[in-house]
Enzyme design. Structure first.
Site, PDB file in Angstrom:
ATOM      1  N   ASP A  39       0.841  -1.190   0.000  1.00  0.00           N
ATOM      2  CA  ASP A  39       0.000   0.000   0.000  1.00  0.00           C
ATOM      3  C   ASP A  39       0.882   1.248   0.000  1.00  0.00           C
ATOM      4  OD1 ASP A  39      -3.209   0.556   0.944  1.00  0.00           O
ATOM      5  OD2 ASP A  39      -1.796   2.223   1.145  1.00  0.00           O
ATOM      6  N   ILE A  40       0.478   2.240  -0.777  1.00  0.00           N
ATOM      7  CA  ILE A  40       1.274   3.463  -0.923  1.00  0.00           C
ATOM      8  C   ILE A  40       1.250   4.318   0.339  1.00  0.00           C
ATOM      9  CG2 ILE A  40      -0.524   5.016  -1.836  1.00  0.00           C
ATOM     10  CD1 ILE A  40       1.475   5.716  -4.102  1.00  0.00           C
ATOM     11  N   ASN A  97     -12.962  -3.260   2.268  1.00  0.00           N
ATOM     12  CA  ASN A  97     -14.003  -2.236   2.346  1.00  0.00           C
ATOM     13  C   ASN A  97     -14.939  -2.381   1.155  1.00  0.00           C
ATOM     14  OD1 ASN A  97     -13.100  -0.871   4.708  1.00  0.00           O
ATOM     15  ND2 ASN A  97     -11.434   0.026   3.507  1.00  0.00           N
ATOM     16  N   GLU A 105     -12.421   3.360  -1.342  1.00  0.00           N
ATOM     17  CA  GLU A 105     -12.008   4.476  -2.200  1.00  0.00           C
ATOM     18  C   GLU A 105     -11.648   4.044  -3.611  1.00  0.00           C
ATOM     19  OE1 GLU A 105      -8.995   6.667  -0.135  1.00  0.00           O
ATOM     20  OE2 GLU A 105     -10.495   7.710   1.089  1.00  0.00           O
ATOM     21  N   VAL A 106     -11.144   2.829  -3.756  1.00  0.00           N
ATOM     22  CA  VAL A 106     -10.740   2.364  -5.084  1.00  0.00           C
ATOM     23  C   VAL A 106     -11.742   1.302  -5.537  1.00  0.00           C
ATOM     24  CG1 VAL A 106      -8.926   1.291  -6.455  1.00  0.00           C
ATOM     25  CG2 VAL A 106      -8.311   2.843  -4.585  1.00  0.00           C
ATOM     26  N   HIS A 110     -10.116  -5.125  -3.413  1.00  0.00           N
ATOM     27  CA  HIS A 110      -8.794  -5.320  -2.808  1.00  0.00           C
ATOM     28  C   HIS A 110      -8.991  -5.768  -1.378  1.00  0.00           C
ATOM     29  CE1 HIS A 110      -9.994  -1.092  -2.633  1.00  0.00           C
ATOM     30  NE2 HIS A 110      -9.387  -0.981  -1.459  1.00  0.00           N
ATOM     31  N   HIS A 112      -6.967  -5.825   2.113  1.00  0.00           N
ATOM     32  CA  HIS A 112      -5.807  -5.294   2.838  1.00  0.00           C
ATOM     33  C   HIS A 112      -5.268  -6.403   3.748  1.00  0.00           C
ATOM     34  CE1 HIS A 112      -6.825  -0.874   2.251  1.00  0.00           C
ATOM     35  NE2 HIS A 112      -8.009  -1.414   2.017  1.00  0.00           N
TER      36      HIS A 112
HETATM   37  P1  AMP Z   1      -9.871   1.453   0.358  1.00  0.00           P
HETATM   38  O1  AMP Z   1     -10.195   2.627   1.238  1.00  0.00           O
HETATM   39  O2  AMP Z   1     -10.173   0.131   1.018  1.00  0.00           O
HETATM   40  O3  AMP Z   1     -10.480   1.583  -1.027  1.00  0.00           O
HETATM   41  O4  AMP Z   1      -8.296   1.450   0.225  1.00  0.00           O
HETATM   42  C1  AMP Z   1      -7.610   1.948  -0.878  1.00  0.00           C
HETATM   43  C2  AMP Z   1      -6.142   1.798  -0.550  1.00  0.00           C
HETATM   44  O5  AMP Z   1      -5.398   1.940  -1.749  1.00  0.00           O
HETATM   45  C3  AMP Z   1      -5.603   2.849   0.425  1.00  0.00           C
HETATM   46  O6  AMP Z   1      -5.039   2.200   1.558  1.00  0.00           O
HETATM   47  C4  AMP Z   1      -4.541   3.602  -0.401  1.00  0.00           C
HETATM   48  O7  AMP Z   1      -3.428   3.996   0.364  1.00  0.00           O
HETATM   49  C5  AMP Z   1      -4.184   2.560  -1.449  1.00  0.00           C
HETATM   50  N1  AMP Z   1      -3.651   3.086  -2.698  1.00  0.00           N
HETATM   51  C6  AMP Z   1      -4.176   4.068  -3.460  1.00  0.00           C
HETATM   52  N2  AMP Z   1      -3.427   4.259  -4.547  1.00  0.00           N
HETATM   53  C7  AMP Z   1      -2.415   3.364  -4.485  1.00  0.00           C
HETATM   54  C8  AMP Z   1      -1.302   3.071  -5.310  1.00  0.00           C
HETATM   55  N3  AMP Z   1      -1.077   3.735  -6.453  1.00  0.00           N
HETATM   56  N4  AMP Z   1      -0.444   2.093  -4.935  1.00  0.00           N
HETATM   57  C9  AMP Z   1      -0.659   1.424  -3.776  1.00  0.00           C
HETATM   58  N5  AMP Z   1      -1.689   1.656  -2.951  1.00  0.00           N
HETATM   59  C10 AMP Z   1      -2.550   2.617  -3.295  1.00  0.00           C
END
Ligand code: AMP
Length: 125
Positions: A39-40, A97, A105-106, A110, A112
């Protein structure tokens, strides 16, 4: 911004771009069905994301629409990554999530993987 998990898959999401090699990631594991990368913005000493290679918005979409092979491959990839990171004996946490209340958010499924320290209570109180 949290995403609406009932919307169709958006192939411009950041994890779709990572899967296409358009933006880099720090890869931990990859096979035909799954990709794992750091994770970034890590929230624990170990914070790795595992994603299926198929285009699924969320756990809801994946569990309803993915093939048995995709589901088995993804679940095994999560377990494999946690083992490879040495997290089984100390313990670790999985989190996915899904939608607005969870602050997903994405819009690409995914999971974690958190570990590397005692992780405290399951949810913020
Ligand atoms: P969520 O809130 O469960 O959708 O988590 C999205 C996660 O993606 C967050 O923990 C971000 O830090 C992570 N994230 C977003 N962009 C990137 C990226 N380019 N590379 C790695 N992790 C990312």
């Amino acid at each position: 911004m949290p995403i609406d998990p009932t919307l169709p898959y958006d192939d411009q999401n950041i994890f779709a771009k990572i899967l296409r090699g358009e933006i880099p990631c720090n890869t931990v594991f990859e096979d035909d069905l799954a990709l794992a990368f750091h994770d970034i913005n890590p929230q624990a000493p170990t914070h790795v994301l595992v994603i299926p290679k198929g285009a699924y918005v969320s756990w809801d979409d994946f569990s309803a629409n993915a093939s048995d092979a995709e589901i088995a491959g993804f679940v095994r990839a999560v377990g494999h990554v946690a083992r490879a990171l040495g997290l089984v004996e100390p313990g670790y946490r999985l989190l996915a999530n899904i939608g607005m209340d969870s602050h997903q958010e994405v819009p690409h499924l995914h999971v974690h993987i958190f570990g590397g320290k005692p992780l405290g209570p399951m949810l913020m109180r």
